[in-house]
Design a protein around this motif. Structure first.
Motif, PDB file in Angstrom:
ATOM      1  N   UNK A   1      -8.732  -3.743  -3.149  1.00  0.00           N
ATOM      2  CA  UNK A   1      -9.708  -3.260  -2.179  1.00  0.00           C
ATOM      3  C   UNK A   1     -10.389  -4.422  -1.466  1.00  0.00           C
ATOM      4  N   UNK A   2     -10.669  -5.491  -2.217  1.00  0.00           N
ATOM      5  CA  UNK A   2     -11.261  -6.676  -1.593  1.00  0.00           C
ATOM      6  C   UNK A   2     -10.305  -7.297  -0.575  1.00  0.00           C
ATOM      7  N   UNK A   3      -9.011  -7.353  -0.925  1.00  0.00           N
ATOM      8  CA  UNK A   3      -8.037  -7.864   0.021  1.00  0.00           C
ATOM      9  C   UNK A   3      -7.920  -6.994   1.253  1.00  0.00           C
ATOM     10  N   UNK A   4      -8.008  -5.685   1.056  1.00  0.00           N
ATOM     11  CA  UNK A   4      -7.952  -4.767   2.195  1.00  0.00           C
ATOM     12  C   UNK A   4      -9.155  -4.953   3.109  1.00  0.00           C
TER      13      UNK A   4
ATOM     14  N   UNK B   1       0.827  -1.204   0.000  1.00  0.00           N
ATOM     15  CA  UNK B   1       0.000   0.000   0.000  1.00  0.00           C
ATOM     16  C   UNK B   1       0.867   1.262   0.000  1.00  0.00           C
ATOM     17  N   UNK B   2       1.959   1.209   0.762  1.00  0.00           N
ATOM     18  CA  UNK B   2       2.859   2.354   0.816  1.00  0.00           C
ATOM     19  C   UNK B   2       3.547   2.582  -0.523  1.00  0.00           C
ATOM     20  N   UNK B   3       3.899   1.508  -1.201  1.00  0.00           N
ATOM     21  CA  UNK B   3       4.592   1.642  -2.487  1.00  0.00           C
ATOM     22  C   UNK B   3       3.647   2.065  -3.612  1.00  0.00           C
ATOM     23  N   UNK B   4       2.414   1.546  -3.608  1.00  0.00           N
ATOM     24  CA  UNK B   4       1.489   1.812  -4.704  1.00  0.00           C
ATOM     25  C   UNK B   4       0.681   3.084  -4.500  1.00  0.00           C
ATOM     26  N   UNK B   5       0.484   3.495  -3.270  1.00  0.00           N
ATOM     27  CA  UNK B   5      -0.307   4.696  -3.012  1.00  0.00           C
ATOM     28  C   UNK B   5      -1.774   4.477  -3.310  1.00  0.00           C
TER      29      UNK B   5
ATOM     30  N   UNK C   1      -3.325   1.366  -5.131  1.00  0.00           N
ATOM     31  CA  UNK C   1      -3.546   0.103  -4.424  1.00  0.00           C
ATOM     32  C   UNK C   1      -5.020  -0.258  -4.373  1.00  0.00           C
ATOM     33  N   UNK C   2      -5.868   0.751  -4.225  1.00  0.00           N
ATOM     34  CA  UNK C   2      -7.291   0.489  -4.010  1.00  0.00           C
ATOM     35  C   UNK C   2      -7.991   0.251  -5.345  1.00  0.00           C
ATOM     36  N   UNK C   3      -7.539  -0.784  -6.031  1.00  0.00           N
ATOM     37  CA  UNK C   3      -8.236  -1.242  -7.223  1.00  0.00           C
ATOM     38  C   UNK C   3      -9.285  -2.261  -6.815  1.00  0.00           C
TER      39      UNK C   3
END
Length: 769
Positions: free
Chosen positions: A603-606, A590-594, A597-599
């Motif tokens: 987002x489902x994984x989060x 998440x830190x690397x992708x910014x 990440x919330x694709x």
């Protein structure tokens, strides 16, 4: 003629998988007084197997002085995994001066791994670097899993190790049998071992490795194998005698206890011992663990190198293809990342499914629910008036909760009376009766009675009810807060309880201001180890008669008792640790992708991680509440049983919350699992099928709804029925819209449709008559 100067070279290859190479390796040494010519370790591509330590002799015409720099490379000519090479250490010893130079590489020479380079330039390590904490710790632990951990090394030991897999397996077999014999000798009648001392044989193991690994004589090897055979067979023989003396039940109990102890000792304790020893050596002793190569005297060397033809040398690559190496490295990193993600997800989901399945007591819960429902809730659903409520309470409820005699007429003992009739459930305290009332109106405020329902004059608002009966104690119900919830604990004993309900009937406990009456009874089934709450609600709000509803909730408060429970605890701990690893990886991603990440899938994984964290928190809360509830149950027990009501609603609430959260997390992770299997062609087709057939599915759903409406409306008017049948014909055509045009051109289709229309018309005329 012998060379004027000779160097002894010791090369160590790493023990990890694919560390060995079949590529041709060349090197060059740089000293304070000169540079060596290009030399080769394996001119014909001889394999440098993983975990091997090989000694070479390098003659030179003149001394190099102090060797300070190593340039080493290979031609990447090996096939497959044998093209790469992991160089551990490169030790150079001046045979004449007995001076040793250490070159610690511990890196890949590979176009696909590490930094993508097949050549390295390594500087000689200083004494401070050799004795530093980092170097000593790395040298002590780099081969912990592949070589020093006896049990794991049987499967993953390096082929180049002098301690062979057969020798390791024989030592494991001997150690296992001696441990079983020691455990059997100290095993008690109970399911525990009494002060069993497991002696750590780690140092002995290394001594055995040193002894067996040396090139000892044939007699020494024969003695070793005979010793292994005698110790193993004698230990196994005595273990068999113990098991024959114990019998099946005790033997099964012993083997379970031994397996748990063996796994903890051999897998966990031995590995921790290696790391603790490494930390101790690194922090206290600060000893260099790089072994000095064996001394070889110059006069013992039989060199015949000057008259032989030198092999074709492998020179270092002048211009390495950095772009190609970088692409290969990125591709390998992505592949490894995907495989790691899939593996972690599969293990994570497997542990989650096991926890979800192990936490369910469906069969026990069903048996308990059916048993209580059959006896306590008998004829409860027919209650419509207060009189029927009192009759049911006296004939069914009180006789079930307070039995006095057995089926043959004999009197029950006091302890047996604590069990509900015809059930195996123990009653925890008396039942609790709670009434919720409407607020009084103006006319009611002017009417007061001495007994029964009246208004609380001490309250400022004058809107609080109270129920007063002589010698009747009400449970504290926060009356002064004007909640209008009034609770009473039913007296213990059948006669006292009957008298209690008789008073309620005489004093009109049910009146027009009654909103609902709830009876709550708590049970515990010792054989099933389940706590149950029977909650019976009689509601009269909004209707003229009473509406009875009942719910039985069964759950566990004792979490860890049997071997299966401890296995579940082990899986829960492993699941929590794995979740922590996955969470750290996701936070880094998440830190690397910014924001990217919330694709869709990320987002489902989060959401899955948040749900899992919430589930773990709820699990901890449930465990704390269960412990507090058990402590409350113990404190409430008197000399003659449980004499006061015990509130189990909080424990039941958190148990239900955990099960619902666990089910939600299982669902989310199942969807996440589909993300992995979507690469499969059959799975991809299956997932794409609803989108392709959306029109057909919509037509089918509409026709199914129409057919269902026609079925449930069979008693309706004939005109409505005729319209429904006509609509059924239309829906029949909608079932196959993709081929309707072709079927309309077919005469057989028109004829079939005409016959169907005539049939529906006849049915409509018949229904209208």
């Amino acid at each position: 003629m012998p060379a004027p100067h000779v160097y002894q070279i010791t090369v160590t290859t790493g023990s990890m998988f694919s560390a060995g190479t079949a590529s041709r390796v060349g090197f060059q040494l740089y000293g304070s007084e000169g540079t060596s010519p290009v030399k080769m370790l394996n001119p014909k591509g001889e394999a440098l197997v993983r975990g091997s330590t090989l000694h070479f002799v390098m003659p030179v015409r003149e001394s190099l002085g102090e060797v300070m720099l190593l340039h080493i490379w290979h031609d990447n000519s090996g096939e497959g995994d044998n093209s790469s090479w992991f160089l551990g250490s490169f030790v150079v010893r001046d045979v004449e001066k007995d001076v040793v130079s250490y070159f610690n590489c511990n890196d890949w020479l590979s176009a696909e791994k590490g930094d993508g380079e097949v050549q390295k330039v390594v500087h000689a390590s200083t004494e401070e670097e050799l004795t530093s904490f980092t170097n000593v710790f790395i040298e002590a632990t780099k081969n912990a899993f592949y070589d020093k951990q006896l049990w794991a090394s049987v499967l993953v030991a390096a082929p180049g190790s002098s301690f062979t897999k057969a020798q390791r397996l024989s030592c494991c077999f001997t150690l296992l049998n001696t441990m079983m014999l020691a455990s059997a000798m100290w095993y008690r009648e109970e399911n525990t071992t009494a002060d069993t001392r497991v002696f750590n044989l780690g140092f002995v193991r290394f001594t055995i490795e040193a002894i067996i690994g040396k090139r000892s004589s044939r007699l020494g090897k024969l003695v070793a194998w005979v010793t292994v055979f005698l110790v193993s067979t004698s230990s196994a023989f005595f273990v068999i005698l113990y098991s024959m003396d114990w019998g099946k039940e005790k033997s099964d109990s012993w083997i379970k206890a031994f397996i748990m102890s063996f796994v903890g000792t051999s897998c966990v304790v031995d590995t921790l011992q290696i790391f603790v020893l490494a930390v101790a050596l690194a922090s206290i002793l600060s000893l260099p663990l790089l072994a000095k190569p064996p001394t070889i005297r110059k006069e013992d060397l039989q060199l015949n190198l000057w008259n032989t033809t030198a092999p074709k040398k492998v020179h270092p690559p002048a211009k390495p293809n950095r772009q190609s190496a970088r692409k290969n490295k990125e591709l390998n990193e992505k592949s490894a990342s995907v495989l790691k993600e899939i593996l972690l997800l599969l293990v994570f989901v497997s542990l989650l499914f096991y926890i979800a399945q192990a936490d369910k007591d469906q069969q026990k819960t069903f048996y308990e629910t059916q048993s209580l429902s059959k006896n306590i809730l008998q004829n409860y659903d027919v209650i419509r008036t207060p009189d029927k409520f009192y009759i049911w309470a006296e004939d069914v409820l009180l006789r079930t909760l307070y039995p006095a005699t057995w089926y043959n007429g004999k009197d029950m003992k006091y302890l047996d009376r604590q069990f509900a009739h015809n059930t195996g459930s123990f009653r925890l305290g008396p039942p609790r009766l709670t009434q919720v009332r409407h607020l009084p109106d103006v006319m009611t405020r002017n009417a007061f009675h001495d007994l029964g329902w009246s208004l609380d004059l001490g309250n400022v608002s004058g809107n609080c009810w109270r129920f007063e009966v002589k010698d009747l104690l009400a449970h504290p119900n926060d009356t002064f807060l004007c909640k209008n919830h009034h609770s009473f604990d039913v007296p213990l004993g059948h006669d006292a309880a009957v008298s209690f309900f008789g008073i309620l009937r005489d004093k009109q406990f049910f009146d027009k201001y009654t909103k609902s009456v709830t009876i709550t009874v708590n049970f515990y089934n010792p054989s099933l180890k389940l706590f149950s709450i029977v909650k019976m609600v009689t509601d009269r709000s909004g209707v003229g008669h009473l509406v009875p509803t009942a719910a039985i909730t069964s759950f566990r408060l004792f979490q860890y008792e049997s071997d299966a429970d401890y296995m579940k605890l082990f899986v829960q701990i492993a699941f929590t640790l794995l979740f922590a690893v996955i969470l750290c990886n996701e936070l880094k991603t998440m830190e690397n992708m910014g924001r990217e990440y919330f694709t869709k899938w990320n987002a489902l994984g989060f959401v899955s991680l948040i749900g899992t964290a919430t589930t773990i928190s709820v699990f901890i809360k449930r465990y704390v509440v269960a412990s507090e509830t058990l402590e409350m149950i113990v404190k409430s027990k008197g000399e003659l049983g449980f004499e006061r009501f015990i509130d189990l609603q909080t424990a039941a609430y958190w148990d239900a919350c955990f099960k619902h959260m666990l089910g939600l997390v299982v669902f989310i992770n199942t969807i996440s699992l589909l993300r992995v299997v979507r690469f499969s062609k059959p799975i991809g087709k299956l997932l794409a099928l609803p989108g392709i057939m959306k029109k057909e599915l919509l037509a089918f759903v509409v026709s199914a709804v129409v057919a269902f409406m026609a079925f449930i409306s069979s008693g309706m008017d004939s005109k409505i029925m005729s319209h429904l049948h006509l609509l059924c014909i239309v829906q029949y055509s909608m079932l196959t819209p993709f081929s309707a045009f072709h079927r309309l051109q077919d005469s057989s289709y028109l004829e079939a449709k005409w016959n169907l229309t005539q049939t529906c018309t006849k049915r409509r005329l018949h229904s209208s008559r």
